[in-house]
Each structure stands twice: as C-alpha cells, then as structure tokens.
Design a protein around this motif. Sequence first.
Motif, PDB file in Angstrom:
ATOM      1  N   SER A  67      22.017  65.739   7.858  1.00 26.24           N
ATOM      2  CA  SER A  67      22.689  66.597   8.235  1.00 26.24           C
ATOM      3  C   SER A  67      23.426  67.677   7.385  1.00 26.24           C
ATOM      4  N   HIS A  68      24.783  66.155   6.287  1.00 25.06           N
ATOM      5  CA  HIS A  68      25.625  66.558   5.776  1.00 25.06           C
ATOM      6  C   HIS A  68      24.937  67.412   4.759  1.00 25.06           C
ATOM      7  N   ILE A  69      23.305  66.469   4.150  1.00 26.28           N
ATOM      8  CA  ILE A  69      22.534  67.187   2.866  1.00 26.28           C
ATOM      9  C   ILE A  69      22.518  68.839   3.032  1.00 26.28           C
ATOM     10  N   ASN A  89      12.121  59.387   0.597  1.00 21.94           N
ATOM     11  CA  ASN A  89      13.152  61.151   0.966  1.00 21.94           C
ATOM     12  C   ASN A  89      14.483  61.192   0.647  1.00 21.94           C
ATOM     13  N   ALA A  90      14.988  60.428   0.202  1.00 16.09           N
ATOM     14  CA  ALA A  90      16.286  60.376  -0.509  1.00 16.09           C
ATOM     15  C   ALA A  90      15.646  61.252  -1.966  1.00 16.09           C
ATOM     16  N   TYR A  91      14.847  60.802  -2.846  1.00 18.01           N
ATOM     17  CA  TYR A  91      14.288  61.119  -3.723  1.00 18.01           C
ATOM     18  C   TYR A  91      14.028  62.768  -3.974  1.00 18.01           C
ATOM     19  N   SER A 116      31.737  54.886   1.865  1.00 20.06           N
ATOM     20  CA  SER A 116      32.421  54.579   2.511  1.00 20.06           C
ATOM     21  C   SER A 116      31.049  55.874   3.547  1.00 20.06           C
ATOM     22  N   LEU A 117      30.440  56.407   2.743  1.00 13.23           N
ATOM     23  CA  LEU A 117      29.246  56.868   3.629  1.00 13.23           C
ATOM     24  C   LEU A 117      28.034  56.654   3.609  1.00 13.23           C
ATOM     25  N   CYS A 118      28.020  54.971   2.792  1.00 12.57           N
ATOM     26  CA  CYS A 118      26.953  54.841   3.595  1.00 12.57           C
ATOM     27  C   CYS A 118      27.081  54.050   4.726  1.00 12.57           C
ATOM     28  N   SER A 119      27.925  53.924   5.586  1.00 14.96           N
ATOM     29  CA  SER A 119      27.961  53.099   6.642  1.00 14.96           C
ATOM     30  C   SER A 119      27.522  54.686   8.031  1.00 14.96           C
ATOM     31  N   HIS A 120      27.446  55.630   7.051  1.00 15.27           N
ATOM     32  CA  HIS A 120      26.742  57.008   8.299  1.00 15.27           C
ATOM     33  C   HIS A 120      24.815  56.733   8.426  1.00 15.27           C
ATOM     34  N   SER A 121      24.186  56.741   9.898  1.00 19.21           N
ATOM     35  CA  SER A 121      23.280  57.040   9.653  1.00 19.21           C
ATOM     36  C   SER A 121      22.628  57.442   8.722  1.00 19.21           C
ATOM     37  N   TYR A 172      26.663  63.123  -0.865  1.00 20.00           N
ATOM     38  CA  TYR A 172      25.974  61.997   0.568  1.00 20.00           C
ATOM     39  C   TYR A 172      24.061  61.738   0.427  1.00 20.00           C
ATOM     40  N   LEU A 173      23.958  62.728  -0.376  1.00 19.75           N
ATOM     41  CA  LEU A 173      22.077  62.042  -1.213  1.00 19.75           C
ATOM     42  C   LEU A 173      22.638  60.977  -2.234  1.00 19.75           C
ATOM     43  N   GLN A 174      23.569  60.816  -3.109  1.00 18.71           N
ATOM     44  CA  GLN A 174      23.673  59.424  -3.758  1.00 18.71           C
ATOM     45  C   GLN A 174      23.809  58.123  -2.223  1.00 18.71           C
TER      46      GLN A 174
END
Length: 553
Positions: free
Chosen positions: A38-40, A71-73, A27-32, A52-54
Amino acid sequence: MIQRTLVFITILFLCSEVLCQEKAVDSLCSHSFDQLYSHIEKYSGQKEVWPYLQAYLIKAKKSIEWDETVNAYHYILSELPDDQRMVYADSMIYAAEKSESNKVIGSAYLTKGILFYNRKNHTQALDNYVIANRYLSRVNDDYLKYKLKYNIGLIKYYLGFYNEAVSLFRECVNYFEQEDRRAYLNALHCLALSYNRLGKITESVTINDKAFQEARSLKRIKIMPYILQLKGVNLFYVSDYKDAIAAIKGVLPQIKKDGDFGNEAVGLFYIGRSYWELGEKQQAVSYFKNVDRIFLEKNYIRPDLRQNYELLIDYYKQQENLKMQLYYINRLLKVDKLMARDYRYLSAKIHKEYDTTRLIEAKNSIQKELEREKNNRIILVVVIVVLMICLGNFTYFHLNTNKRWKKNFEELMANKDKPRSALVKTSATKNLDINPEVVGQILRKLELFEKRRCFLKKDINASMLASGFQTNYKYLTKVIHFHREKNFTAYLNDLRVDYIITQLQSDAKLRLYTNSALADEAGFSTTQHFTKAFQKKAGMSPTFFINELNKSL
C-alpha cells in the motif's frame, strides 16, 4: 589539517545517513506485505518509495517466499530507469524458477520479454515470450495468457504479419474490455495501428477514435501522443497532408522526450512523406535523413520505413548527385541485410515455436472435449452427488455457525455493562526487566491513550506510539504484553472493536453503516482487517451482530 577534519566529518555524516536508512528499512520489515505494498502504491514514482521496496524484498528473501520475492522485483522494475532494469530482471527470473510455479515463472519471462521489447530488442523479446508461453500454457490464468497474446501481437505487427496481429489484438480487445481498461486501451491502439498497415483506414480511424475517448476517460495522458500520431498517419493516407504534418509535429517532441526512437522514426518518415506529396521535396529529405540518423545511431528499422531510402535514392537521382545516390544505395543494402537477418530469425521462430505450441494446445483441447463428452453422464452424476454433499455440509456448517454466534451474542449482551478492555495487572513487574517508574509512566499514558480514544487514528503502529510516549518500541510492547496480555496489534484491534460495539449499541444510525464505513469509523485501514478483528474479538461477524442487535432492541 582543516581539510582532513572536513573529510572526516563528511565521512561520519554519510555513515550516519546510511545507518539511519538501514534502521528505517529494518523497522519496515515488521510490516505485512499488504502494508508495504500500500505504501509502494502511495509513493510510486517518488524517492520515498525505495525504503518500502527494499523492505519488501528483504522480508521476502528472509522468509524464503519466492512468490513475494518475484513480486518485489516486479515493483522495483517499475521504479527503475530502463538502463538498470535488466540486472533486476535476471534476479526476478532466478527467484521465479526457485518458486517452481509455472504461473510465476511464465509471468517473469513475459516481463523480461517486455523489457527487451521496450528496448527494441525484438529477438530477445521473442525468445522470452516463447519461454513464457511454455509455462503459461500449463496454467489456468486467462489474464496472463491474453497479456502474452498481446505482446506476441506486437511482434507480429513488427514483422509485418498484420492480419495475424489484427486477429490477436481483436481477441485482446474483447477480453480486456471487461478485465482491465488500461490493457483494453493499449489493445485498441495496436488494433488501430494494424488496420492502418493493412490499408483499412476507415477501420483504423474508428478504432483510434475509440482509443482516444478511452484514454481521456482513464486520464492516460502518456499514450495520447501515440494516438494523435496515428491520427496524423491516417490523415496522410486520406491525402490530407497539411493536417497530417500539423498533427504529427504537435506530438513528436513528447515522443522524442519519452525516448521512443522507433515511433520518432515513424513520425519523421510520415512528415517527410507528406512534404514529398506536397511537392516540397527538399523539406521532405531533411526528415528522411533524420530517419536514417536513428537507424545509424540505434540500428533500428522496420519494413514500413524501408521506403525512406527508396525516396532518398530517387531524390538524389533526380538531382544527378551520384555520390549521395550511391551513399543511400549502400545504406539501403545495409537495411536489407539487417532485416533479412533479424526477420528470418524472428518469423521462423514465431511460427515454429509459438504457433506450433498453439496448435498442440488446440489438439489437446479437442481431445479433452471428446473425452468429456464420452464421460458426460458419469461426471454429471458425480457432480450432483458432490453438490448434495457440499450443500449438506454447508447447511450444517451455517446452522452450527449461527448457533455459536447466537450464543456469543447473548453472552456479549449479558456483559454489555461490564468494561471490555483488558484488565491491567497490578502485580509486580520484576520479570519485565524495566524500571518500575518507566512501567508506571507507560501505563498511565496507555490509560490516557484509551480514555481519549487515540486508537481510532488510522495507520498508528507501535513505533509511532512509543515515539509519542517518549519511550522505546521494546519497552512499550513488553508492558502491553504483560499488563494487557496480548501483543500490540491485538491490543489495538480489541480497543477499536470494543469501541464500535459500544457505539452500535447506543447509536441506531450507525447500524445502517456498511462494513467499510464502520471500519473507517473504528480506525481500521481496510474492511477485511475490521471484519477479521471483529469476528476474533466478538465471536461473530459485524453484520450478524447488527442484525441480532436490531432484533433485540
């Protein structure tokens, strides 16, 4: 039988937990990416950060956006313990190379080098810095170049090239003072360390005091033990041995707790040297032995700690203890062998690969400068012509935009008494494949949602609203799309913009607000989102609308 039942129930519970976590991440994957970041930032250092990281990583991989994957890594690495980081660092390098961007690849190798340096693996750190330099020398990014200079400076310091380290850290101090206060603080501290090793204690004390004040200003508590330890080392060099011991002893437990065995060894050595100078040699030896323990356990030593073994050999020579004297002679030979191996590789590589690259860069820079001077007049003419064209285009665009916005404003004001919210369709809802009663309930709740201005609540999303309506995400978004003729984001943004337009028309005080304050008033999370939504809905910027509104009233 009871045992089997309990095991089965436990397995079911764990499976349901995993499924719930997977659904949450999906469900979080739908976020930009901006929303996820911002949540991270918000949950950094807490277990709540991991979904949020996943989601960030999954979203980046699915959309094949290699820059965002890197960036994720980066974000994941900052949350992992040291012993787990290298696996993700390799994945980050793979993603960076897929991006084919010199900047992204160079930055990734720089990060991997820093990870090796933090583990005191200076050889691997330098290898990665050299690769990073190859890529970053091709890009126009001063921040990354100075970040690389800073880390090369650390290697120079470790090798004992203190004059060269001072030169690099000075450059970094001058650059980061305006660009990044945290990096500026780190550069100050390293400059103070380098001055200390050169025997310039007055300069070291002055710079270290600056670092202390900066750390207090930035509330950077983590670096404080290292600044105070250097203060203790400087006290040793001005023969204030008792205060040196007190200063270093005061911070050594925290340095040890941080797992920084390198600085722990330095602290132990200077406490020992202070006791030695005070004539308490037996006390000093206990600290020197702890330095040797760190070398034995971690295989870590650096040139300024070599004297540790010379003093131990001297002590046992005075004690006429041949056995211990021989033991520490052998230990010193092992230290020299290790330093001869590592330092030969590091010093040769740092001069051959890094410094040579810098010379080539300087040569190319001079050649380009001469070429620029040769063609200066032609370039100047071209620049003037281009500027005139750009100015003309800008003027035309600006006038055309103002004309269009003016028309939109007049239309908006002409219709100001008409309701601006989208009309609800009254036609049949067969095409929705949803029970008409459910549709009716959702529409009634939407009317209440609009009437009570619940849309002003920040961070509201379709999932939250569906939960509040006691329906599901799919039904809610389908009903909004059919009856409001827009997706959920556009629906929410339009309600907020309509609200703020109405408020601006009726409340003169609100017209004095900044865009940031107006965004907050309307429930937007950022000023950028507000201005973009306002312009899309009203056909003009908020500032233009307010100016025209003031003129017309």
